[in-house]
Design a protein around this motif. Structure first.
Motif, mmCIF file in Angstrom:
data_model
loop_
_atom_site.group_PDB
_atom_site.id
_atom_site.type_symbol
_atom_site.label_atom_id
_atom_site.label_comp_id
_atom_site.label_asym_id
_atom_site.label_seq_id
_atom_site.Cartn_x
_atom_site.Cartn_y
_atom_site.Cartn_z
ATOM 1 N N VAL A 1 -10.626 -5.088 2.817
ATOM 2 C CA VAL A 1 -10.028 -4.131 1.882
ATOM 3 C C VAL A 1 -8.647 -4.671 1.554
ATOM 4 C CG1 VAL A 1 -9.237 -1.770 1.546
ATOM 5 C CG2 VAL A 1 -11.330 -2.217 2.850
ATOM 6 N N PRO A 2 -8.325 -4.954 0.308
ATOM 7 C CA PRO A 2 -7.096 -5.676 -0.033
ATOM 8 C C PRO A 2 -5.832 -4.868 0.244
ATOM 9 C CG PRO A 2 -8.146 -4.831 -2.000
ATOM 10 C CD PRO A 2 -9.108 -4.583 -0.878
ATOM 11 N N LEU A 3 -4.759 -5.616 0.492
ATOM 12 C CA LEU A 3 -3.486 -4.992 0.811
ATOM 13 C C LEU A 3 -2.843 -4.318 -0.399
ATOM 14 C CD1 LEU A 3 -1.942 -7.643 3.227
ATOM 15 C CD2 LEU A 3 -3.124 -5.517 3.787
ATOM 16 N N TRP A 4 -3.373 -4.587 -1.625
ATOM 17 C CA TRP A 4 -2.756 -3.938 -2.782
ATOM 18 C C TRP A 4 -2.906 -2.420 -2.760
ATOM 19 C CZ3 TRP A 4 -6.813 -1.533 -5.031
ATOM 20 C CH2 TRP A 4 -8.034 -2.198 -5.204
ATOM 21 N N LEU A 5 -3.745 -1.937 -1.850
ATOM 22 C CA LEU A 5 -3.852 -0.477 -1.718
ATOM 23 C C LEU A 5 -2.505 0.160 -1.360
ATOM 24 C CD1 LEU A 5 -7.260 -0.072 0.147
ATOM 25 C CD2 LEU A 5 -6.703 0.727 -2.152
ATOM 26 N N ARG A 6 -1.659 -0.628 -0.698
ATOM 27 C CA ARG A 6 -0.369 -0.064 -0.300
ATOM 28 C C ARG A 6 0.524 0.222 -1.504
ATOM 29 N NH1 ARG A 6 2.043 -5.550 2.524
ATOM 30 N NH2 ARG A 6 2.152 -6.819 0.622
ATOM 31 N N PRO B 1 -12.010 -3.124 9.232
ATOM 32 C CA PRO B 1 -11.734 -1.745 8.827
ATOM 33 C C PRO B 1 -10.584 -1.660 7.825
ATOM 34 C CG PRO B 1 -11.900 -1.952 11.207
ATOM 35 C CD PRO B 1 -11.836 -3.337 10.666
ATOM 36 N N ILE B 2 -10.451 -0.518 7.227
ATOM 37 C CA ILE B 2 -9.332 -0.293 6.308
ATOM 38 C C ILE B 2 -8.037 -0.497 7.072
ATOM 39 C CG2 ILE B 2 -8.161 1.433 4.887
ATOM 40 C CD1 ILE B 2 -10.858 2.676 4.338
ATOM 41 N N PRO B 3 -7.120 -1.286 6.545
ATOM 42 C CA PRO B 3 -5.870 -1.590 7.264
ATOM 43 C C PRO B 3 -5.069 -0.349 7.606
ATOM 44 C CG PRO B 3 -6.156 -3.005 5.338
ATOM 45 C CD PRO B 3 -7.211 -1.961 5.254
ATOM 46 N N ASN B 4 -4.263 -0.512 8.632
ATOM 47 C CA ASN B 4 -3.427 0.607 9.071
ATOM 48 C C ASN B 4 -2.411 1.041 8.028
ATOM 49 O OD1 ASN B 4 -4.699 0.717 11.533
ATOM 50 N ND2 ASN B 4 -3.280 -0.747 12.487
ATOM 51 N N ILE B 5 -2.215 0.203 7.017
ATOM 52 C CA ILE B 5 -1.237 0.582 5.989
ATOM 53 C C ILE B 5 -1.606 1.882 5.298
ATOM 54 C CG2 ILE B 5 -0.545 -1.794 5.506
ATOM 55 C CD1 ILE B 5 -2.275 -1.584 2.951
ATOM 56 N N LEU B 6 -2.889 2.246 5.367
ATOM 57 C CA LEU B 6 -3.290 3.478 4.707
ATOM 58 C C LEU B 6 -2.718 4.702 5.397
ATOM 59 C CD1 LEU B 6 -6.997 2.737 3.727
ATOM 60 C CD2 LEU B 6 -4.894 2.348 2.450
ATOM 61 N N GLY B 7 -2.193 4.527 6.561
ATOM 62 C CA GLY B 7 -1.588 5.657 7.256
ATOM 63 C C GLY B 7 -0.377 6.217 6.556
ATOM 64 N N LYS C 1 -15.922 -10.050 -3.777
ATOM 65 C CA LYS C 1 -14.729 -9.485 -3.155
ATOM 66 C C LYS C 1 -13.878 -8.738 -4.172
ATOM 67 C CE LYS C 1 -14.334 -13.119 0.362
ATOM 68 N NZ LYS C 1 -13.437 -14.162 0.955
ATOM 69 N N LEU C 2 -13.112 -7.795 -3.657
ATOM 70 C CA LEU C 2 -12.131 -7.140 -4.508
ATOM 71 C C LEU C 2 -11.057 -8.161 -4.875
ATOM 72 C CD1 LEU C 2 -11.766 -3.736 -2.631
ATOM 73 C CD2 LEU C 2 -12.638 -4.040 -4.953
ATOM 74 N N PRO C 3 -10.690 -8.253 -6.148
ATOM 75 C CA PRO C 3 -9.717 -9.278 -6.565
ATOM 76 C C PRO C 3 -8.331 -9.006 -5.993
ATOM 77 C CG PRO C 3 -10.167 -7.745 -8.350
ATOM 78 C CD PRO C 3 -11.133 -7.406 -7.262
ATOM 79 N N ALA C 4 -7.591 -10.073 -5.827
ATOM 80 C CA ALA C 4 -6.206 -9.961 -5.364
ATOM 81 C C ALA C 4 -5.286 -9.889 -6.578
ATOM 82 C CB ALA C 4 -5.845 -11.154 -4.496
ATOM 83 N N PHE C 5 -4.438 -8.917 -6.615
ATOM 84 C CA PHE C 5 -3.473 -8.745 -7.692
ATOM 85 C C PHE C 5 -2.435 -7.730 -7.245
ATOM 86 C CE2 PHE C 5 -6.770 -5.597 -8.274
ATOM 87 C CZ PHE C 5 -6.071 -4.444 -8.588
ATOM 88 N N LYS C 6 -1.504 -7.392 -8.089
ATOM 89 C CA LYS C 6 -0.482 -6.406 -7.760
ATOM 90 C C LYS C 6 -0.470 -5.330 -8.830
ATOM 91 C CE LYS C 6 4.406 -5.948 -6.493
ATOM 92 N NZ LYS C 6 4.072 -5.271 -5.220
#
Length: 423
Positions: free
Chosen positions: A387-392, A410-416, A361-366
């Motif tokens: 897909v981790p939320l750190w993309l935001r 799927p890729i979260p809606n945050i990518l919008g 998995k992709l690691p969780a971090f900030k």
């Protein structure tokens, strides 16, 4: 005694007068030679869209003509600077008569034909700049006679043939650029004798054979560029021992071998290390984290394996990390821990590891709030989970590739929120 003293003084005056006249005549003859040479230079130019040569007429001394410089003592032509004037024509062989020339700058014009052999007569020449023209033919061997040369810059022309080994006579040479031509043959081993050389750029030619070990003798070398040729063998071990090197660019060749385990220690000043598109094997050296000035590391499309070092977060100047198209990872947990180590690399702009064997998995971090990451390509791997939320946190992201993995959702809606994002 008075007679002989008076006669002697008179004779000295006559000799001094004749010497003065002779010197004046010689200077005048030299000036006339220069004038005829640059008029012939003008005559070989058929198009002058900017009218730069309109001042080359009898209304003023030729030392006042645009683009012409003269030395103060002899009033001989010492420089031709016609940079970026869109001139079309070829260079007259009479340029060899301008024996006081120290610099020639014809960059960014449309000169064609061969570089005249007569340039070899310019023994005072220090700078020869011909970039971005259409010069063809072979590199004149006679350039080896211009022993004061510091820079030869013939980038972006149509030169053919080999690089003359005789250029090793240019002991004062600091910069050599024949990149983006049609040169063939090998890099001369004799270039190891150019001990003043700081920059060598031979990229985008058709050179073959090995990179000479002798280049390791260039202890003042700052950068070497040999991309996009057909060079084979290994990157010589002697190159890794040049502590002054800031740039090594040898992508798109047929180079083999391993990266030395201690290269991050022997290259303390390296900023750009570009070796993508070769056949490099082995692992990525952990010692690279000691190269604190490193800005670009490009190792894509090789045969590297193993794990990516997790200490790359120490590279605070790192802007580009390209490691795609290798065999990195083991399709297991922990393969991607190196990403978390980069979270404080605030200058990182491109992180590209597409097409490897990364699993887990992709690691969780900030991410650091000041991150500059704008390209992230993790496609064609074996990555699991969400897909981790750190993309935001990646506010500058404009390119993201996650395809051909095993993400559970799927890729979260945050990518919008990324207005410039291109998937």
């Amino acid at each position: 005694m008075g007679f002989w003293s008076s006669s002697l003084c008179f004779m000295i005056l006559i000799l001094a007068f004749n010497q003065s006249q002779g010197t004046s005549a010689a200077r005048h003859l030299g000036n006339e030679t220069d004038l005829l040479a640059i008029l012939d230079f003008k005559d070989k130019i058929s198009q002058d869209p900017n009218g730069v040569l309109s001042s080359w007429n009898n209304s003023q001394h030729h030392c006042q003509w645009q683009g012409v410089s003269c030395d103060g003592k002899h009033q001989r032509v010492s420089g031709l600077n016609l940079l970026g004037q869109d001139l079309f024509g070829y260079v007259s062989s009479h340029i060899g008569n301008l024996t006081f020339l120290k610099f020639i700058n014809l960059r960014h014009n449309r000169f064609y034909g061969e570089i005249p052999q007569e340039v070899g007569q310019l023994t005072r020449l220090r700078y020869l700049k011909l970039t971005n023209n259409s010069f063809g033919g072979e590199i004149p061997v006679n350039l080896s006679h211009c022993i004061q040369l510091k820079v030869i810059d013939a980038l972006l022309n149509r030169l053919v043939g080999g690089i003359p080994f005789e250029l090793d006579s240019l002991k004062n040479l600091e910069g050599l650029s024949f990149g983006k031509n049609n040169l063939t043959g090998e890099i001369p081993r004799s270039f190891g004798n150019l001990t003043s050389l700081r920059q060598i750029y031979l990229s985008y030619n058709n050179l073959k054979g090995p990179i000479p070990q002798e280049l390791g003798q260039l202890t003042s070398l700052y950068s070497i560029g040999v991309d996009a040729n057909y060079l084979s063998g290994t990157l010589p071990s002697s190159i890794y021992n040049i502590s002054t090197l800031a740039g090594i660019s040898a992508s798109s060749n047929i180079l083999q071998g391993n990266l030395p385990a201690n290269m991050g220690l022997t290259l303390p000043n390296i900023q750009d290390f570009l070796l993508g598109g070769n056949q490099i094997e082995g692992t990525i050296p952990v010692s690279l984290a000691n190269a604190s000035l490193l800005e670009q590391l490009e190792l894509s499309d090789n045969m590297l394996k193993g794990q990516v070092p997790t200490n790359f977060g120490n590279l605070h100047n790192l802007q580009w990390l390209g490691i795609g198209g290798n065999i990195l990872g083991s399709n297991s947990a922990g393969d991607l821990d190196f990403i978390a180590s980069l979270s404080n690399s605030s200058n990182l702009q491109s992180l590209l590891f597409r097409g490897n064997n990364f699993g887990g998995k992709l690691p969780a971090f900030k991410w650091n709030s000041s991150n500059m990451l704008d390209q992230l390509d993790l496609g064609l791997n074996q990555i699991l989970g969400e897909v981790p939320l750190w993309l935001r946190d990646l506010n500058n992201l404009y390119y993201l590739a996650t395809d051909n993995n095993f993400f559970s959702v799927p890729i979260p809606n945050i990518l919008g929120k990324f207005q410039m994002l291109q998937e």
